[in-house]
Scaffold this motif. Sequence first.
Motif, short mmCIF file in Angstrom:
data_model
loop_
_atom_site.label_atom_id
_atom_site.label_comp_id
_atom_site.label_asym_id
_atom_site.label_seq_id
_atom_site.Cartn_x
_atom_site.Cartn_y
_atom_site.Cartn_z
N GLU A 340 0.84 -1.21 0.00
CA GLU A 340 0.00 0.00 0.00
C GLU A 340 0.87 1.25 0.00
N GLN A 341 1.96 1.23 0.73
CA GLN A 341 2.86 2.39 0.76
C GLN A 341 3.55 2.60 -0.59
N LEU A 342 3.87 1.50 -1.26
CA LEU A 342 4.51 1.60 -2.58
C LEU A 342 3.54 2.21 -3.59
N LEU A 343 2.29 1.77 -3.56
CA LEU A 343 1.29 2.35 -4.46
C LEU A 343 1.07 3.83 -4.14
N ASP A 344 1.03 4.17 -2.87
CA ASP A 344 0.85 5.57 -2.47
C ASP A 344 2.01 6.42 -2.98
N LEU A 345 3.23 5.87 -2.90
CA LEU A 345 4.40 6.61 -3.38
C LEU A 345 4.28 6.91 -4.87
N PHE A 346 4.00 5.89 -5.66
CA PHE A 346 3.98 6.07 -7.12
C PHE A 346 2.77 6.86 -7.58
N ILE A 347 1.60 6.57 -7.03
CA ILE A 347 0.36 7.16 -7.55
C ILE A 347 0.10 8.53 -6.93
N LEU A 352 2.42 8.96 -10.85
CA LEU A 352 2.78 8.07 -11.95
C LEU A 352 1.83 6.87 -11.97
N ALA A 353 1.53 6.40 -13.17
CA ALA A 353 0.73 5.19 -13.33
C ALA A 353 1.61 4.10 -13.95
N LEU A 354 2.01 3.13 -13.12
CA LEU A 354 2.75 1.97 -13.57
C LEU A 354 1.94 0.72 -13.22
N ASN A 355 2.32 -0.42 -13.75
CA ASN A 355 1.72 -1.67 -13.31
C ASN A 355 2.43 -2.13 -12.04
N LEU A 383 10.92 10.12 -13.76
CA LEU A 383 11.90 9.79 -12.73
C LEU A 383 12.19 10.97 -11.81
N ASP A 384 12.12 12.19 -12.35
CA ASP A 384 12.25 13.38 -11.50
C ASP A 384 11.11 13.43 -10.48
N GLN A 385 9.89 13.15 -10.94
CA GLN A 385 8.74 13.14 -10.04
C GLN A 385 8.90 12.06 -8.97
N LEU A 386 9.42 10.92 -9.37
CA LEU A 386 9.61 9.82 -8.43
C LEU A 386 10.70 10.16 -7.41
N THR A 387 11.75 10.81 -7.88
CA THR A 387 12.85 11.21 -6.98
C THR A 387 12.34 12.15 -5.88
#
Length: 393
Positions: A340-347, A352-355, A383-387
């Motif tokens: 759940e934390q990983l999805l919260d981080l990406f979304i 970002l929308a990844l599988n 990747l900038d947004q993810l960083t």
Amino acid sequence: MTKTYNFDEIIDRSGSGDLKHEALLPRWGRNDLLPLWVADMDFATPDFVVDALKERLNHPIFGYTVDPSDYRPAIIDWIRSHHNWDVKPEWLSFIPGIVKGIGLVINVFTKPDEKVIIQPPVYHPFRLTPEGNRREVVFNPLRRREDGYYDMDFDNLEKVCDDKCRVLVLCNPHNPAGLCWSVDTLKRLADFCYEHHIIVISDEIHSDMALFANCHVPFASVSEHAADISITFGAPTKTFNMAGIVSSYSIVPNGDLRERFYGWLKANELDEPTLFAPIATIAAFRKGEEWRKQMLAYVEENVNFVENYCKEHIPGIRPLRPQASFLVWLDCNGLGLNHEQLLDLFIDKAHLALNDGEMFGPGGEGFMRLNIGTPRAVLRQALDQLTEAVKNL
């Protein structure tokens, strides 16, 4: 003079009805995400495919048509020249999509109380399609090595296989891990399945996208046992970015399997391609080699970019270098987050929308699948947004 293609061009896909963007709101609950999920690319479908379709559109009647005379030869020549496999014309049939093909095989060759084996983490329709057809799915998970890559687990396969197992669905090259299976691995799988009377569906849709001097080996080509039990599915759609033009095909060397499967397809008129499928296939396979080479070179540079970026800015994420395809399997376990934390981080934080890895089954926990078939500027933005999101954890 060789034409140079521009894969840095950013194309606005809005208004095209593309799944990549249109599905954001219903699937993620928000439409402000940068979509790097579904496996099509953001590169323009090559001009020679578009020109072939335009030429046919100049004729004002779109009635019933026969397959063009060059349809099968174009496929056969491409496979021979790229994968050293001689396919006979009678082995070939159009199918209305590869996932649909899996469902068709399951309905033709299995009974409701019989089972289908898959090798997770793997493309999720391999599980969803048998389950949707009320067949039991048996997991033979891949075994992860210390270097992060995967091997087939033949000891486990022996344990989980029983006399109700009738079909094994092979991902070759493997999605999401991007693996090109070796001849020895494929031979061993073929011998096992032959001895246990199991049909192997080999999904080879990424076969023309081997990277970094890796080589795709068609499953049916490795031995007589493999040819005898195999139903191979392929298509030009991933390579030439035309998934909306369903142009998949099936290859079945075994006469008995072929008569049963193709007879059923013919009875239901499922072996008849739509008007534009053969046209696009011929154009791609007859004129596409230079475009393919340039596209793969660009994708390799994108892989290098992701690897270097993560190493410098997001060391908690380790990309598994793909041996084929434009999909990168991101090991995010170093971030120490639960699902759940990983999805919260990406979304919700990185937008970002990844599988997410869990959809690919056991072994996918802590992973995300990144589509890098996009201009590098888009990849850098993602990747900038993810960083920034990781910095704020």
